[in-house]
Scaffold this active site. Structure first.
Site, PDB file in Angstrom:
ATOM      1  N   PHE A  11       0.850  -1.198   0.000  1.00  0.00           N
ATOM      2  CA  PHE A  11       0.000   0.000   0.000  1.00  0.00           C
ATOM      3  C   PHE A  11       0.881   1.243   0.000  1.00  0.00           C
ATOM      4  O   PHE A  11       0.762   2.137   0.817  1.00  0.00           O
ATOM      5  CB  PHE A  11      -0.966  -0.020   1.201  1.00  0.00           C
ATOM      6  CG  PHE A  11      -2.141   0.910   1.025  1.00  0.00           C
ATOM      7  CD1 PHE A  11      -3.044   0.712  -0.019  1.00  0.00           C
ATOM      8  CD2 PHE A  11      -2.347   1.971   1.890  1.00  0.00           C
ATOM      9  CE1 PHE A  11      -4.129   1.570  -0.184  1.00  0.00           C
ATOM     10  CE2 PHE A  11      -3.438   2.836   1.722  1.00  0.00           C
ATOM     11  CZ  PHE A  11      -4.325   2.628   0.684  1.00  0.00           C
ATOM     12  N   THR A  99       4.345  -4.382  -4.720  1.00  0.00           N
ATOM     13  CA  THR A  99       5.404  -4.227  -3.731  1.00  0.00           C
ATOM     14  C   THR A  99       6.686  -3.824  -4.457  1.00  0.00           C
ATOM     15  O   THR A  99       6.685  -3.593  -5.671  1.00  0.00           O
ATOM     16  CB  THR A  99       5.606  -5.530  -2.921  1.00  0.00           C
ATOM     17  OG1 THR A  99       6.106  -6.555  -3.789  1.00  0.00           O
ATOM     18  CG2 THR A  99       4.285  -6.004  -2.294  1.00  0.00           C
ATOM     19  N   GLU A 152       1.306  -4.785 -17.687  1.00  0.00           N
ATOM     20  CA  GLU A 152       1.608  -3.634 -18.543  1.00  0.00           C
ATOM     21  C   GLU A 152       2.477  -2.616 -17.811  1.00  0.00           C
ATOM     22  O   GLU A 152       3.381  -2.018 -18.384  1.00  0.00           O
ATOM     23  CB  GLU A 152       0.298  -2.978 -18.995  1.00  0.00           C
ATOM     24  CG  GLU A 152       0.467  -1.792 -19.923  1.00  0.00           C
ATOM     25  CD  GLU A 152       1.103  -2.167 -21.249  1.00  0.00           C
ATOM     26  OE1 GLU A 152       0.444  -2.809 -22.063  1.00  0.00           O
ATOM     27  OE2 GLU A 152       2.291  -1.821 -21.474  1.00  0.00           O
ATOM     28  N   GLY A 209      12.357  14.633  -7.133  1.00  0.00           N
ATOM     29  CA  GLY A 209      11.696  13.358  -6.847  1.00  0.00           C
ATOM     30  C   GLY A 209      11.813  12.333  -7.957  1.00  0.00           C
ATOM     31  O   GLY A 209      11.232  11.264  -7.885  1.00  0.00           O
ATOM     32  N   GLU A 212      16.197   8.439  -6.928  1.00  0.00           N
ATOM     33  CA  GLU A 212      16.246   7.990  -5.534  1.00  0.00           C
ATOM     34  C   GLU A 212      17.550   8.457  -4.881  1.00  0.00           C
ATOM     35  O   GLU A 212      18.463   8.948  -5.546  1.00  0.00           O
ATOM     36  CB  GLU A 212      16.161   6.467  -5.482  1.00  0.00           C
ATOM     37  CG  GLU A 212      15.124   5.941  -6.451  1.00  0.00           C
ATOM     38  CD  GLU A 212      14.275   4.841  -5.863  1.00  0.00           C
ATOM     39  OE1 GLU A 212      14.443   4.506  -4.677  1.00  0.00           O
ATOM     40  OE2 GLU A 212      13.434   4.335  -6.604  1.00  0.00           O
ATOM     41  N   LYS A 227      13.844  -3.942 -17.870  1.00  0.00           N
ATOM     42  CA  LYS A 227      12.763  -3.674 -18.824  1.00  0.00           C
ATOM     43  C   LYS A 227      13.083  -4.281 -20.196  1.00  0.00           C
ATOM     44  O   LYS A 227      12.184  -4.754 -20.896  1.00  0.00           O
ATOM     45  CB  LYS A 227      12.526  -2.169 -18.911  1.00  0.00           C
ATOM     46  CG  LYS A 227      11.949  -1.612 -17.603  1.00  0.00           C
ATOM     47  CD  LYS A 227      11.958  -0.096 -17.570  1.00  0.00           C
ATOM     48  CE  LYS A 227      11.337   0.422 -16.275  1.00  0.00           C
ATOM     49  NZ  LYS A 227      11.527   1.881 -16.102  1.00  0.00           N
ATOM     50  N   GLY A 325       5.235   7.666 -12.226  1.00  0.00           N
ATOM     51  CA  GLY A 325       4.164   8.463 -11.622  1.00  0.00           C
ATOM     52  C   GLY A 325       3.164   7.545 -10.943  1.00  0.00           C
ATOM     53  O   GLY A 325       2.876   6.462 -11.428  1.00  0.00           O
TER      54      GLY A 325
END
Lengths: 353, 353
Positions: A11, A99, A152, A209, A212, A227, A325
């Protein structure tokens, strides 16, 4: 109208944004798409877990400032993250895995997906780990159990790449791709075009932002490499693992390199690519490349991502959009759920008037 | 494997390229997509028409240099284009409409589509006329007869736009679009950036085969306007006709305009656009616009086309690819046929081992 019971695993920002969409948009989805989502369970390492077979109020979930273990105060809640119990036993049709990505072995997300699929629950995920490292096993498990495994959001957040290839470019003969698959490194290169040094550009990305505290996964190409594994295996039928892909990031690119390129009509971009060679092998790599200005990816600026498909019948077809995002990534989960809905295979879905 | 009988209406470049694909690729489609195409009829104003219930050899069709009326020499052939008879009576599952675009009333292509749909035959077309001018009627007719009416190629040849919106951006909240929808005018603007005058740039486009002898439909924006009608009605639920859309082409743009824009960090592009206004009305237009260089369409060069979807959840998502070409447009027809196949609704399709 079909209602799907969903369980949110994790969450953090993405699943919280999905809960926000559920709170805001269920009525519209009902009218436009013929579906509603009902959150029946949530589990999170920090907040604990909760199962509520009749559904948890999405608005309450989003608006409450839960403390550590705070889900324990809800009816059906526990201060502990009982992930396995939630995934196996909550009455969910669809398990939403969001997660953290573990780039080494994909755990615990691989187990999360496995538990769900074994129990005949669809899985939608934005997590690169299970998709890059265990997709063959998980796809087979999904097929055996008559459910879907959709991901996706593991590549370019909500910008369609995998579904675009499957649903809109079938038969076009995709034999390769090139992509700008990391917004942070693309932003850094763009700022270096403005004359900023690498370290300062990274600092600016951090302050906005985008990057990291430890930016190495972004700027050293490791994120892109995962990816590329996902896309090469999905689009080109590969069986690649991350170790099969040579990977070089952008930390060696200097402002002087970028200025020289600009003078000569080129632009440096961090490109993840793969293509099928004449002998059928898949050649994949991650490396900074000097692109001529008329290359389909040369104009992709800022934190935007893009994939250019190489096809036999159409030449290059390129999709450009956000690559990150919270809301954008939550939309990827929604788009996976819509695909499950449109395939008409909602496992224990409830039909309502 | 499913075999679809197809009837080709018009045997110009596009349907000839589709026949070429059938000759070259049926085996591969069988293996990869589970479908084969069997050409059972062809009709063309110049060559005549032929119906052959068992199928016409696609290789022969492509390789033969037919004279005027030449289909009359084939078994089941006639020197005349018996369009209505072929469409109504040939044993086709799918009618492939690729005749010329009539921007005034869409005829005779609208009738071609109507005859096919009335007889319970799917229609796939690249023809802007029926889609821009009669799509409501034709969609309703298709629905009543349990068949599909597909027209991906009417906008950007094989580059997916309509299917991309439907299949990959459902639920993302598309509220508008901007597009570079005419390769000729984009090529001309690009050459004018190189210092060429408008007239010389048009001549070069003509010599390369991009522009027609009368280039006005391309450079005055009329071709773009039809495409804006199609997209606005399809993506935004509009009911627009061409006359509802203000249309200005590029013939008024000067080399001086382009040079000034370049100095100020802009680029002139011919943009077709529409969006839903606050009051729910759709505002659509075709006009040359000065785009800032970081606009998603600013980098689209040469004869390439692109559409940038404006979405609520993802911001701008842009697809870029070819907007013309014989093979590229034939692929659009194939992609429509694949969509019919994947929907599992091939009307009188034959199942074979």
């Amino acid at each position: 109208m079909t209602q799907y019971n969903i369980a949110l695993i994790g969450f953090g920002g993405v699943n919280r944004a999905l809960a926000q969409l559920v709170a805001d948009s269920n009525e519209r989805w009902d009218a436009e798409l013929g579906l509603r989502l009902n959150i029946v369970a949530v589990t999170d390492l920090y907040f604990g877990s909760v199962i509520s077979p009749n559904g948890i109020d999405a608005r309450m979930l989003v608006d409450t400032n839960f403390a550590k273990g705070g889900f324990g105060q809800l009816s059906g809640g526990s201060a502990e993250a009982c992930n396995e119990r939630v995934i196996r036993h909550a009455p969910a049709d669809i398990v939403v895995e969001a997660t953290f990505t573990n780039p080494v072995d994909g755990e615990p997300a691989v187990s999360h997906c496995r538990w769900a699929l074994e129990r005949g629950k669809h899985v939608v995920t934005t997590n690169k780990g299970p998709v890059a490292l265990a997709s063959d096993e998980l796809k087979a498990l999904a097929a055996r159990n008559g459910v879907m495994f959709e991901y996706e959001g593991a590549v370019m957040s909500g910008t369609p790449v995998i579904r675009m290839a499957r649903k809109t470019l079938a038969g076009a003969g995709i034999y390769g791709f090139e992509g700008i698959l990391n917004g942070t490194s693309n932003f850094v290169l763009g700022r270096m075009e403005g004359g900023l040094g690498f370290a300062d550009a990274v600092k600016e990305a951090q302050s906005l932002g985008y990057a990291e505290a430890d930016p190495s996964a972004d700027v050293e190409g490791h994120d892109v490499r995962l990816k590329v594994v996902i896309l090469a295996n999905e689009l080109l039928g590969g069986k690649l693992a991350p170790k099969d892909i040579a990977c070089e990031g952008i930390s060696g690119v200097t402002v002087a390199d970028i200025e020289t390129a600009a003078q000569e009509g080129y632009r440096w971009k961090l490109i993840g690519s793969a293509s099928v060679a004449e002998d059928g092998r898949i050649e994949a790599r991650v490396a900074p490349r000097r692109l001529p200005l008329d290359h389909p990816l040369a104009g992709v600026g800022g934190a935007t991502n893009a994939v250019s498909f190489k096809t036999g019948l159409l030449g290059a077809v390129t999709v450009t959009g956000p690559g990150a995002g919270r809301i954008e990534t939550a939309y990827a989960l929604l788009s996976d759920i819509i695909a499950i809905h449109q395939a008409g295979s909602g496992a224990s879905k409830k039909e309502a008037a």
